[in-house]
Design a protein around this motif. Structure first.
Motif: not given
Ligand code: AMP
Ligand code: MCA
Length: 521
Positions: A176, A294-296, A315-316, A318, A320, A398, A410, A413, A420, A425
């Motif tokens: 990541t 994964s994003a907003a 919406e959830r 997470g 890595s 975050d 959220h 970053r 993103k 990412k």
């Molecule tokens: P990754 O490292 O690819 O797993 O991406 C993780 C990052 O995705 C998190 O630290 C957040 O910045 C972003 N992310 C994941 N879910 C959301 C969400 N529902 N809303 C906003 N950002 C998110």
């Protein structure tokens, strides 16, 4: 010896071998849980005969196909660590992952990536002992180079027993992006992967009766983590799409799909498709659950999707390093647009300020996570690992706040160097390092430009070397950078907009001030 989660992972394989686990969208093939396990044990036995054993890393550069879950479970069967690699990555990203993970074997399925791996091995003969060729790549095997086909391994007699593992054993490294140029290998034990996904999928009432429509790429936490492991934990049938296409997703739901998980960019495209064909909204209305992460996800997109399908997207959130940690509640009326919801039962999640005090509602702080879902370490990087924890909490980077009802919002970053785009990412530094190798570029700053479809688009502010041809304008440079980045980095990291500056704005201490770089509307 804790094996609670591993037992859950193999529950449906061991108890419902005849149920379908994965099927391809075009109906060309399917795999029952039993067949999946059998094939994984054959492939695992073949790898074991090559000398691959517990905790050895195996890099997988694979497009979505029915072979992918076989490869994953083959690695698990012998205790090898699965290292999935984004198939869009180029030379810079892949070379780093091969070196950093110390993988002994890589498995690849396109002739394009095979050529790249061969070139990397020719340049560095210490890299990889074996290359396993699958699909299109398998047509071109060169045994003298330590290459062999997946099929030849898969013809081995199946392992009689899977390697005896514990939940704390390493299952996967997910590479990541960080605030530095090179990606970090997130070392995830089975416990971290499975605890959050077990908790999340239970919260979502995901069951054997569900049919998951899976069009996410299977090399990141969203598609591979939740999608593939959720299938195994919940015992549902999953329809594998080779790539996301709005029409195909609608067709899959029409064909019986009950759950769809997507990144916001996918929902933008679905909304566009539904606006063109409102009848498709009724098809999607028949599904049980749509989730986003994964994003907003913007409130506008949430509302448009609800208007067209009646569904309130769940919406959830997470990461890595922490897997899945926060989710909106299951009851649709409790899902709140613009929020990511509440911590899931598998972990603790709080918003803390700079002094690690808990933030009051409305006050922006950092999301911190503790508990079973958290990674073991960044592979081979004890200092980076230590820096990312404080008082036992993992610091996500975050920014967020609690709203008046306790939902987590959220905010973004904390670092402008983590972007993103399309749910991927991206490290601004990594792109800057590559572009600054261009002989005519004196300086470059990569900036995320807000974008309705992609979340962020990549912008490059360039300072060109003196004496360069002044007729070369920003549009000439956009084409030049496209060609320069192609093959070196994933295509989605390519700058989509370029501006030329006399100098990159800096403060009195010389620190780059990206917020002062203006790409216009
Ligand atoms: P990754 O490292 O690819 O797993 O991406 C993780 C990052 O995705 C998190 O630290 C957040 O910045 C972003 N992310 C994941 N879910 C959301 C969400 N529902 N809303 C906003 N950002 C998110
Ligand atoms: C492609 N294009 C772009 C970008 N990518 N333009 C701007 N920014 C980009 N990033 C352009 C292409 O050049 C092309 O333009 C046009 O858009 C369509 O490209 P296409 O290839 O069709 O796009 P795609 O391949 O369909 O990609 C869209 C996608 C993809 C399906 C949304 O980005 C995707 O699969 N994203 C999912 C990522 C993911 O799984 N993330 C999870 C990470 P032209 O036509 O002019 O050439 S895990 C995570 O984040 C945590 C744990 C979590 O919480 O989940």
């Amino acid at each position: 010896m804790d094996t609670r989660y591993l037992e859950r992972l193999y529950h449906h394989i061991d108890h419902r071998p005849d149920a379908v686990a994965f099927r391809s969208f075009d109906h060309a093939g399917s795999l029952t849980f039993g067949a999946l396990d059998e094939r994984a044990r054959c492939y695992g036995a073949g790898l074991k005969a090559l000398g691959v054993s517990k905790e050895d890393r195996v890099v997988a550069i694979l497009e979505t196909s029915l072979s992918l879950p076989v490869v994953l479970l083959g690695h698990y069967a012998i205790g090898a660590v699965h290292v999935p690699v984004n198939t869009r990555y180029g030379e810079v990203e892949i070379a780093h992952i091969l070196e950093d993970s110390g993988a002994r074997v890589a498995i690849v399925d396109t002739s394009h990536k095979l050529s790249l791996l061969r070139a990397l091995r020719a340049a560095n003969p210490g890299l990889l002992e074996h290359l396993v060729l699958l699909g299109e790549a398998a047509e071109d095997v060169n045994e003298d180079l330590g290459e062999l086909t997946f099929e030849s391994l898969a013809q081995s007699a199946p392992l009689e027993a899977r390697e005896s593992l514990e939940d704390e054993d390493l299952a996967m490294f997910i590479y990541t992006s960080g605030t530095t140029g090179k990606s970090k290998g997130v070392a995830l034990p089975y416990r971290a992967i499975l605890s959050g996904i077990d908790s999340l999928t239970t919260l979502w009432r995901w069951s054997e009766d569900d049919v998951l429509v899976l069009a996410l790429p299977l090399f990141h936490v969203h598609g591979l983590g939740i999608g593939v492991h959720g299938t195994l934990l919940r015992g549902c049938e999953t329809v594998l799409h080779e790539r996301f296409d709005a029409g195909d997703v609608i067709a899959s739901v029409k064909d019986g799909g009950t759950i769809f998980m997507g990144v916001p960019t996918m929902y933008t495209r679905l909304v566009r498709a539904l606006e063109d064909d409102p009848a498709a909204g009724e098809v999607l209305a028949g599904a049980r659950l749509f989730t986003s992460g994964s994003a907003a996800l913007s409130s506008d997109l949430f509302e448009a999707f609800e208007r067209l399908t009646g569904h309130r997207i769940l919406e959830r959130y997470g990461m890595s390093e922490t897997m899945l940690t926060v989710s909106n509640p299951y009851p649709p009326e409790q899902r709140k647009p613009g929020t990511i919801g509440f911590p899931i039962p598998a972990c603790e999640v709080e918003i803390r300020d700079e002094e690690m005090n808990l933030c009051e509602p409305g006050v922006v702080g950092q999301i911190v996570v503790k508990g079973e879902t958290v990674m073991r370490e960044y592979w081979g990087a004890p200092e980076k690992t230590a820096e990312s924890f404080r008082d036992g909490w993992f610091l996500t980077g975050d920014a967020a706040r609690y709203d008046g009802d306790g939902y987590i919002v959220h905010v973004g970053r904390r670092s402008v160097d983590i972007l993103k785009s399309g749910g991927y990412k991206i490290s601004a530094r990594e792109i800057e390092e590559v572009i600054s190798r261009h002989p005519m570029v004196r300086e470059v700053a990569i900036v995320g430009i807000p974008d309705d479809e992609w979340g962020q688009r990549i912008g490059a502010a360039l300072v060109i070397e003196d004496g360069d041809d002044t007729s070369r304008d920003a549009s000439w440079w956009a084409d030049e950078l496209r060609a320069f980045v192609e093959g070196r980095l994933a295509d989605y990291k390519r700058p989509r907009e370029v501006i030329l500056l006399e100098e990159i704005p800096r403060n009195a201490l010389g620190k780059v001030q990206k917020h002062r770089i203006d790409f216009g509307a």
